[in-house]
Write an enzyme that holds these catalytic residues in place. Structure first.
Site, PDB file in Angstrom:
ATOM      1  N   HIS A  39       0.310 -16.275   7.280  1.00 47.71           N
ATOM      2  CA  HIS A  39       0.339 -14.880   7.710  1.00 47.71           C
ATOM      3  C   HIS A  39      -0.638 -14.016   6.931  1.00 47.71           C
ATOM      4  CE1 HIS A  39       2.611 -10.857   7.953  1.00 47.71           C
ATOM      5  NE2 HIS A  39       1.916 -11.025   9.050  1.00 47.71           N
ATOM      6  N   GLU A  80       0.728 -14.905   3.345  1.00 50.02           N
ATOM      7  CA  GLU A  80       2.043 -15.540   3.178  1.00 50.02           C
ATOM      8  C   GLU A  80       2.052 -16.919   3.857  1.00 50.02           C
ATOM      9  OE1 GLU A  80       5.068 -11.742   2.931  1.00 50.02           O
ATOM     10  OE2 GLU A  80       4.218 -12.232   4.868  1.00 50.02           O
ATOM     11  N   SER A 137       3.524 -12.442  12.922  1.00 47.21           N
ATOM     12  CA  SER A 137       4.214 -11.643  11.911  1.00 47.21           C
ATOM     13  C   SER A 137       5.727 -11.844  11.981  1.00 47.21           C
ATOM     14  CB  SER A 137       3.971 -10.152  12.142  1.00 47.21           C
ATOM     15  OG  SER A 137       2.675  -9.892  12.515  1.00 47.21           O
ATOM     16  N   ASN A 167       6.259  -7.483   4.860  1.00 47.01           N
ATOM     17  CA  ASN A 167       6.647  -6.562   5.936  1.00 47.01           C
ATOM     18  C   ASN A 167       8.109  -6.161   5.852  1.00 47.01           C
ATOM     19  OD1 ASN A 167       4.135  -6.283   7.035  1.00 47.01           O
ATOM     20  ND2 ASN A 167       4.415  -7.856   8.599  1.00 47.01           N
TER      21      ASN A 167
END
Ligand SMILES: NC(=O)c1ccc[n+]([C@@H]2O[C@H](COP(=O)([O-])OP(=O)(O)OC[C@H]3O[C@@H](n4cnc5c(N)ncnc54)[C@H](O)[C@@H]3O)[C@@H](O)[C@H]2O)c1
Length: 289
Positions: A143, A155, A122, A194
């Site tokens: 991701h 992602e 992440s 995120n």
């Protein structure tokens, strides 16, 4: 050079790796899920069985599709044997740069020349592991979001030296999983989704710490005005306040940005061991009435 992905290896059978492997097997790929611990693989098998059986009971999947996926999925501790046959390796082991660099260097030795090596990290951008290999052009971040069996977004994050063809192949791979690829043009820790979430969380905590509103009312505003399924404080309790705290520390370590450091109330909760749902108390108490 083979460009067709047929065989996928997922390293790490925890929260993310186990479901990523199931997603690949369900999409028709010959898949191996690898861990250093047999008991972790046993737990992954148990949890995936329960989850996929429940999906069948609820009519979300066909029994035949789930059975066929199990036929295609191998769980093993023999990483090198399966890596030698892999077209794509997705690393989903612990969030530790030293461990990841060792994994990438070792994979580079055992995988065929054409194999793409990607990380589900992440926060650790792929340039930090790519130079541990002799194939940085075939390395990027891929991701997935938790729970990977459910969440649509994946992602794709290239580093400066990633071959555009690697990105194209990852876009096609994500589409073949029935998921939605979101491409970044360049790497940045936290990626896009995120970072959006963190911006909301940071503002929510600032409003709370400034005494503008109680955290419960901030959650209420996020749910009833923004249509979010959960407020930022409820979500922190779900993700784990320890995870939120450690991610902020890691971001600070990578960027040197003082604003990235965990805020006062998060640090207090972390130090008190109030991590959220997993400890029975975070912003809220659990079970909630
Ligand atoms: N948990 C999340 O919500 C989430 C979301 C997106 C991305 N990620 C990323 O995915 C990765 C995995 O996270 P997780 O939450 O699944 O972790 P986890 O702790 O649940 O699982 C990690 C697994 O990796 C195994 N492992 C450790 N070293 C290994 C090695 N050398 N080879 C093979 N397996 C090894 C461990 O035994 C464990 O089973 C991390 O990089 C994390 O940043 C996590």
């Amino acid at each position: 050079m083979s460009t067709q992905i047929r065989t996928v290896v997922v390293l790490g059978s925890g929260t993310m790796g186990s479901q990523i492997a199931a997603v690949a097997a369900l999409a028709g790929y010959t898949t191996a899920l690898v861990d250093i611990k047999q008991e972790q693989l046993d737990r992954a098998r148990e949890q995936l069985t329960a989850r996929l059986d429940r999906d069948v009971e609820k009519g979300r999947r066909q029994r035949a599709d789930v059975d066929a996926a199990w036929e295609r999925l191998t769980l093993t501790t023999d990483r090198d044997a399966v890596a030698a046959e892999a077209d794509l390796v997705i690393e989903a082991a612990v969030e530790d740069l030293t461990i990841k660099r060792t994994i990438f260097a070792e994979l580079d030795e055992v995988c065929p020349e054409h194999t793409l090596l990607v990380t589900n990290s992440s926060n650790i951008v792929s340039s930090r592991v790519a130079d541990a290999t002799g194939r940085p052009d075939r390395v990027c971040n891929l991701h997935f979001f938790n729970p990977a069996l459910v969440m649509q977004c994946v992602e794709i994050v290239p580093h400066e030296g990633t071959d555009p063809q690697t990105v194209e192949r990852m876009v096609a791979f994500v589409e073949s999983l029935g998921k939605t690829p979101v491409r970044l043009q360049r790497e940045i820790p936290g990626f896009v989704a995120n970072r959006l979430l963190n911006a909301l969380r940071r503002e929510a905590v600032e409003l709370y710490e400034a005494g503008v509103a109680d955290f419960k009312d901030i959650d209420l505003a996020a749910r009833t005005a923004l249509g979010h399924p959960m407020g930022p404080f409820e979500l922190m309790d779900l993700v784990g306040i320890d995870v939120v705290y450690l991610i902020r520390l890691a971001e600070h370590e990578q960027t040197g940005d003082a604003d990235a450091l965990p805020s006062r109330s998060i640090t207090e909760k972390y130090e008190a061991g109030e991590y959220g749902r997993k400890t029975g108390r975070g912003w809220y108490e659990y079970p909630r009435p």
